[in-house]
Design a protein around this motif. Structure first.
Motif, short mmCIF file in Angstrom:
data_model
loop_
_atom_site.label_atom_id
_atom_site.label_comp_id
_atom_site.label_asym_id
_atom_site.label_seq_id
_atom_site.Cartn_x
_atom_site.Cartn_y
_atom_site.Cartn_z
N GLY A 213 -3.35 -3.70 0.15
CA GLY A 213 -2.41 -4.81 -0.02
C GLY A 213 -2.01 -5.00 -1.48
N SER A 214 -2.68 -4.29 -2.36
CA SER A 214 -2.26 -4.38 -3.77
C SER A 214 -2.44 -3.04 -4.48
N LEU B 22 -1.57 4.17 0.92
CA LEU B 22 -1.36 2.75 1.20
C LEU B 22 -1.55 2.47 2.69
N ARG B 23 -1.02 3.39 3.53
CA ARG B 23 -1.13 3.18 4.99
C ARG B 23 -2.56 3.38 5.48
N ALA C 141 5.66 1.87 -2.52
CA ALA C 141 5.29 0.48 -2.20
C ALA C 141 6.39 -0.18 -1.39
N GLU D 125 -4.80 0.67 4.30
CA GLU D 125 -4.21 -0.67 4.47
C GLU D 125 -4.32 -1.47 3.18
N TRP E 108 5.42 -1.43 2.23
CA TRP E 108 5.18 -2.88 2.31
C TRP E 108 6.40 -3.69 2.77
N GLY F 136 7.73 -6.71 6.92
CA GLY F 136 7.03 -6.68 5.63
C GLY F 136 5.62 -7.23 5.72
N VAL F 137 4.81 -6.91 4.72
CA VAL F 137 3.43 -7.44 4.67
C VAL F 137 3.20 -8.09 3.31
N ASP F 138 2.23 -8.98 3.27
CA ASP F 138 1.84 -9.63 2.03
C ASP F 138 1.33 -8.55 1.06
N HIS F 139 1.76 -8.56 -0.17
CA HIS F 139 1.38 -7.48 -1.08
C HIS F 139 1.55 -7.90 -2.53
#
Ligand code: NAD
Ligand code: DAU
Length: 369
Positions: free
Chosen positions: A80-81, A74-75, A116, A78, A120, A125-128
């Motif tokens: 997002g879903s 995920l990192r 997750a 990057e 996230w 936090g980030v949009d996910h």
């Protein structure tokens, strides 16, 4: 969120539905990268991704239970879903060996959720979006006159498979309500189409008809399923990523309720017709009754019923129609026709996945993590 603007992590992307989903998603040019994480169990075949010439596809041979690996992916990408397909998926196997189902479907989903959350939701936090792919089997079994399953139907899973999927659905829900993870879940009916491992009813019957082997009908064959062409399911998942509301469930069906016996009869008819129209099929599959001008229906064999066999599933997908704009495009005729033709044209694929030779090929072609 605008899922198409960031990388997507697809777990189980070398399995039947996952592979169809990935192939469709690659048509979205704006998606920067699709990372497939798959353990390549007997049901996962890297060869199903073969022939894709697109450097946005990144395959990782690994396990969803490895939380550190999921976090790293995920990192690194990057993403997002997440679209979470990976699971043990075959009911008969869950009856002969339930442990793997609890481990992959419950612990594996939990590891994905933990990863997750950790990536996230840390800091601001980030949009996910975490999309969980589930099944209508969590709702149990219907009687002949019962209304189809709605999203509000009580969970009443009957097999170790459906119980493990129900448990994973509950964990997904809990991570939304407790931690604020942006999740959606789709509960869909029986999929069919290209790249399905020949243990599920439709591909199993196709390869047995072609090989002139008995067609095992469990019990009286009057169990009803709602058959959904895999591309329709994939479109529904994309619509859910785009328009689904976090925390919600959406039922996805195919408007194709049929008893098993009718499905097998239809496959026999379609294959017999194709043999009638092409001499080369008789040369390729000399054991098929149609090669001798006989009906493939002669192979039908009633066998002992599956223990705890659910009698009927039916899906009310009006919420997905109203809120996601989903509607199945494939009919019983068109979807079955496409599927039979695909198996006739891809004999090397199904022979390879059945004897394991594709997996050996894949092991030497794809690097492990
Ligand atoms: P499948 O069995 O064809 O594929 C499963 C994939 O997950 C394989 O590629 C396998 O290698 C991978 N996998 C298994 N364990 C793993 C692990 N520990 N780590 C990483 N990868 C692992 O399944 P399918 O039919 O494509 O189903 C996909 C999802 O859709 C499942 O969650 C299933 O419960 C759900 N579903 C399937 C249907 C259907 O009719 N096939 C219907 C409703 C819901
Ligand atoms: O409803 C969705 C579910 O559909 C998914 O969640 C599962 O992952 C998927 O495996 C499927 O479960 P089913 O048990 O309905 O699918 P299967 O193809 O195994 O069987 C379909 C029907 O056909 C079922 O009533 C059992 C019957 N059957 C199956 C096989 C393999 C037979 O009669 N003979 C067979 O040999």
């Amino acid at each position: 969120m605008e899922y198409a603007k960031s990388s997507v992590l697809v777990s189980g992307g070398a399995g039947f539905i996952g592979v169809n989903f990935v192939r469709g998603l690659l048509g979205r040019r704006e998606i920067p990268r699709i990372v497939v994480l798959d353990a390549l169990t007997y049901a996962g075949n890297g060869a199903s991704l073969d022939g894709i010439d697109d450097d946005r596809l990144h395959f990782v041979h690994g396990d969803i239970r490895d939380q550190a690996l999921v976090e790293k992916l995920l990192r690194e990408h990057e993403a997002g879903s997440i679209v979470h397909f990976a699971a043990e998926s075959h009911v008969d196997r869950s009856i002969s060996g339930p442990d793997a189902f609890v481990s992959t479907n419950v612990d594996g989903t939990h590891a994905m959720l933990k990863a997750a959350r950790s990536v996230w939701l840390e800091g601001t936090g980030v949009d996910h979006r975490f999309h969980h792919v589930s099944t209508d089997e969590v709702y149990g079994s219907l009687g002949p006159g019962d209304a189809p399953f709605t999203e509000g139907h009580q969970y009443q899973p009957n097999s170790p498979y459906s119980a493990s999927k129900a448990a994973s659905d509950h964990l997904v829900r809990a991570y939304h309500h407790t931690f604020g993870l942006q999740v959606t879940t789709t509960n869909c009916s029986n999929n069919y189409g290209p790249y399905q491992f020949p243990e599920k009813l439709i591909p199993l019957m196709i390869v047995k008809i072609l090989g002139g082997q008995p067609l095992p009908i469990y019990g009286d064959g009057m169990q009803v399923r709602d058959w959904l062409f895999v591309d329709d399911h994939c479109r529904a998942i994309e619509a859910c990523l785009e328009r689904g509301v976090a925390g919600e469930l959406y039922n996805i069906g195919g408007s194709n309720e049929r008893p098993n016996i009718e499905i097998v009869q239809k496959l026999c008819e379609m294959i017999d017709e194709r043999f009638g129209a092409s001499e080369s099929l008789a040369n390729r599959f000399p054991e098929c009754p149609a090669a001798r001008g006989e009906t493939s229906m002669s192979l039908l064999t009633h066998v002992k019923d599956r223990p705890g066999h659910d009698r009927r599933y039916a899906i009310d997908f009006r919420r997905a129609e109203a809120e996601l704009g989903y509607h199945p495009q494939e009919t019983f005729e068109s979807g079955f026709s496409r599927t039979v033709d695909w198996y006739l044209e891809n004999e090397a694929w199904w022979r390879g996945v059945m004897d394991g030779s594709y997996r050996r090929w894949i092991d030497s072609n794809y690097a492990s993590r």
